[in-house]
Design a protein around this motif. Structure first.
Motif, PDB file in Angstrom:
ATOM      1  N   TYR A   1       7.717   1.549 -11.569  1.00  0.00           N
ATOM      2  CA  TYR A   1       8.064   1.451 -10.030  1.00  0.00           C
ATOM      3  C   TYR A   1       9.847   2.171 -10.961  1.00  0.00           C
ATOM      4  O   TYR A   1      10.397   2.964  -9.834  1.00  0.00           O
ATOM      5  CB  TYR A   1       8.244   0.037  -9.072  1.00  0.00           C
TER       6      TYR A   1
ATOM      7  N   THR B   1       0.535  -1.625  -0.022  1.00  0.00           N
ATOM      8  CA  THR B   1      -0.381   0.051   0.100  1.00  0.00           C
ATOM      9  C   THR B   1       0.684   1.229   0.266  1.00  0.00           C
ATOM     10  O   THR B   1       1.695   1.056   0.560  1.00  0.00           O
ATOM     11  CB  THR B   1      -0.877   0.039   0.948  1.00  0.00           C
ATOM     12  N   TRP B   2       0.391   2.472  -0.303  1.00  0.00           N
ATOM     13  CA  TRP B   2       0.932   3.541  -0.314  1.00  0.00           C
ATOM     14  C   TRP B   2       1.089   4.295   1.207  1.00  0.00           C
ATOM     15  O   TRP B   2       2.544   4.728   1.566  1.00  0.00           O
ATOM     16  CB  TRP B   2       0.288   5.306  -1.260  1.00  0.00           C
TER      17      TRP B   2
ATOM     18  N   PRO C   1       3.381  -0.731  -3.557  1.00  0.00           N
ATOM     19  CA  PRO C   1       1.851  -0.083  -4.155  1.00  0.00           C
ATOM     20  C   PRO C   1       1.365  -0.508  -5.410  1.00  0.00           C
ATOM     21  O   PRO C   1       2.285  -0.775  -6.852  1.00  0.00           O
ATOM     22  CB  PRO C   1       1.957   0.774  -4.231  1.00  0.00           C
TER      23      PRO C   1
END
Length: 697
Positions: free
Chosen positions: A143, A60-61, A126
């Motif tokens: 990424y 997750t962020w 994420p």
């Protein structure tokens, strides 16, 4: 265009990898160029961020942001702790800092393994970044593109801070003129701590963001440190943009180079590092880097006037007693001038230090004889395993003595003496495989091979001084390690060599298999090698070498070929290391790349420092202490060998500023190591820890 298209993805990978190295190397450059700290634990700071970010990543962020904040903060605190740890060493130069931070890296690496485990941790990013995008017709990880953008922004922000803000001005002032900075009301000590904390934060942030590229695991910190050192050497210490360009070049060599020239890629980085360092040293003035004080514009004339005044004050005009380094240099000029007038030619080369008196020879030899007697009695009191460790300690001891010759006497601190050590070791192993099992033949040929290797690499080393010598020798050692891993037909590659015939001590004898036989053989060879070394160091040639380290400018002014002296010392030290490598193979009966790697080089340098950098016996005792800690004490606490060795590094740096030889000589007053500058000084004092006319055994 087809070639470009085929290698587009590796080229972009090289940019991403290079920018990751830039973020790490920027902190290393900041710590070294501004705070004056040679931080060999910088890779450990990266590992702190990488492990922390990986442990907190949950896809997750929020997990990414939390990991970034926690990893950066943890590494920042560790960097500030390094500032406190290196503060007592501010007057002792970069060698003590290198050993201390390497020890702290060993301790930190062991603690990280205990906290997070020995396996490489998976990193979850994420979902939006865990995908690929279309790049010129190719799929590429999103990424990594995001990381490229962040690294470029970080480079721009860092340059703006250093060049356009008051904080950056204070940092630059702390590097250039800390006294002037103090007059403005700023504390150089606070700036020093802030710089190391910021360097740690950069490394930690790079660890968190780079974990998907270079994941946290065994060997990560060492790999990142080595590559960062290459970047700093290539890019210099003054410009972040130069560091950025060097980092991208290194990244391309590591990725695109492997794709284009896979056979040459392992050698390109450290070859480029060595070439840059050698070229830079060619434009430096080597005479200024040695010596207990800055030379005057005409040292010979000044010394001639001083000596003439002393001669006029004494009856008959003849000086009595032992001469100092300066007096010897001046008297040499006077004697040559007088002999020209008398038509007698030049006298023999004068020594910058007086020779020891014969009546003290027995007293100086007593510690060596006592040590020899103790070592000779070990087969009757030790079990087979411990006796084999003692044989390994003798081999490492010869390597440490060769480091002592270069660091303590020649003033050339080295982190690459494992290179001739490896040459001697692999020469013996290959000779044994070819049927040449006679011990004296193996020793002689291994020493010759190591001497030839040192003769080839010596010209690249002897011109440089101080920290540059450390970096050049480190590059030579790493290049040798790359050759060892690639030249499988000779070295066995990563698998090493094993199963070769045992060594025969004498012609017509049987191969040695028993630990007692191997130890006795190692003891005899080591005793002969050490005795020859001591005889040379106590001879006029040894005095000339000591004078070269202690008063190089005066030696040059007196007409001495300093470069020739240093080259001969480098060759002889290489031959001694080759003998140690040969002994190690004979005692162990196997050979692997780990036996000749960077850690062994650091251990040998630590052994020399434990001994006092000018004590041969101290180097042997230091090597024994390292082997006992690494293999015997660690055996009762499995898995914690690096922790124990790290504690030994730290304790030796703090508690033995002049080594074991300093304990014998009284108070251990600290001073800069031979050949290494104090932080912030260009022409450092380098006091001789051995009194004039004496050579520590």
């Amino acid at each position: 265009m087809d070639l470009l298209d085929a290698h587009l993805v590796p080229a972009v990978d090289g940019v991403a990898f290079g920018l990751l190295l830039f973020v790490v190397a920027a902190g290393l450059s900041l710590a070294f160029g501004t705070a004056g700290v040679l931080n060999l634990s910088h890779g450990m700071l990266y590992a702190i961020g990488a492990y922390t970010g990986a442990a907190l990543s949950d896809g997750t962020w929020g997990g990414l942001v939390l990991g970034l904040a926690a990893g950066t903060a943890a590494a920042c605190v560790a960097g500030a702790g390094l500032s406190a740890a290196t503060a007592p060493l501010a007057r002792r130069g970069h060698l003590a800092q290198a050993l201390l931070t390497f020890g702290l890296a060993l301790v930190g690496g062991d603690l990280l393994i205990q906290l997070f485990g020995a396996d490489e941790l998976p990193v979850r990013v994420p979902e939006a970044l865990d995908s690929s995008v279309r790049l010129l017709g190719h799929r590429y990880p999103a990424y990594r593109l995001c990381f490229i953008v962040m690294a470029v922004l970080l480079a721009a922000f860092g340059t703006w801070v250093l060049t356009r803000t008051r904080m950056g001005a204070a940092v630059r002032a702390a590097a250039d003129d800390p006294q002037m900075l103090a007059t403005t009301g700023h504390s150089p000590r606070a700036v020093h701590t802030g710089v190391l904390a910021a360097a740690g934060a950069l490394a930690g942030a790079a660890g968190v963001l780079g974990a998907p590229i270079i994941g946290p695991g065994p060997g990560t910190s060492e790999n990142v440190l080595m590559l960062s050192l290459v970047v700093v050497v290539l890019g210099g210490l003054r410009s972040l943009w130069a560091t950025l360009a060097a980092a991208v070049a290194v990244g391309e060599v590591q990725t695109l180079g492997v794709s284009l020239v896979p056979d040459l890629a392992p050698y390109l980085l450290f070859a480029a590092m060595a070439a840059v360092l050698v070229l830079r040293s060619r434009f430096a003035e080597p005479a200024a880097a040695h010596g207990p004080e800055r030379p005057s514009p005409d040292p010979v004339a000044r010394l001639r006037r001083h000596l003439a005044a002393r001669l006029r004050r004494r009856p008959g005009g003849v000086a009595t007693g032992s001469a100092t380094a300066g007096d010897s240099a001046g008297s040499s000029a006077l004697l040559r001038a007088r002999n020209r007038r008398e038509g007698t030619g030049y006298p023999p080369i004068s020594l910058p230090f007086s020779l020891p008196r014969p009546r003290g020879a027995a007293r100086r030899a007593a510690p060596l004889l006592v040590l020899l007697a103790v070592l000779a009695a070990l087969p009757w009191v030790l079990d087979a395993y411990t006796l084999s460790l003692a044989g390994s300690a003798l081999a490492l001891g010869l390597l440490a003595v060769s480091v002592t010759v270069l660091t303590g006497y020649a003033g050339l601190p080295t982190l690459g003496q494992t290179a001739p050590f490896a040459v001697g070791a692999y020469a013996t192993a290959n000779l044994a495989q070819a049927g040449w099992t006679m011990g004296p033949v193996q020793i002689a040929l291994s020493a010759l091979a190591a001497a030839l290797f040192s003769a080839l690499t010596g010209p690249a080393v002897i011109r440089a001084r101080g920290t540059t010598v450390l970096m050049i020798t480190l590059a030579v050692g790493e290049l040798t390690g790359a050759v060892v891993n690639r030249l499988k037909s000779v070295t066995g590659g990563a698998d090493g060599l094993v199963g070769f015939p045992a060594t025969q001590a004498l012609w017509g004898g049987e191969g040695m298999f028993e630990e007692s036989e191997l130890y006795t053989y190692a003891l005899v060879v080591a005793a002969v090698a050490v005795a020859v070394t001591l005889l040379v160091l106590r001879s006029p040639a040894g005095k000339l070498l000591t004078g070269t380290r202690g008063a190089e400018a005066r030696m040059r002014a007196s007409g001495h070929p300093v470069g020739r002296y240093l080259l001969v010392a480098h060759i002889c030290a290489g031959a001694l290391a080759g003998v140690g490598g040969s002994l190690m193979v004979t005692v162990q009966q196997y050979l692997s790349p780990a036996d000749v790697g960077f850690e062994i080089a650091a251990f040998a340098l630590l052994a020399a420092v434990i001994g006092g950098t000018t004590s041969v016996i101290g180097a042997l005792m230091g090597a024994g202490l390292i082997v006992v800690t690494r293999d015997w004490v660690a055996g009762s606490w499995p898995g914690h060998g690096p922790l124990l060795l790290g504690v030994l590094f730290v304790a030796a740096v703090y508690l033995l500023p002049r080594g074991l030889a300093g304990l014998r000589g009284g108070s251990a007053r600290s001073g800069p190591e031979p050949g290494l500058p104090r932080p912030g000084e260009q022409h450092p004092p380098a006091p001789d820890p051995t009194p004039a006319g004496k050579v520590s055994p």
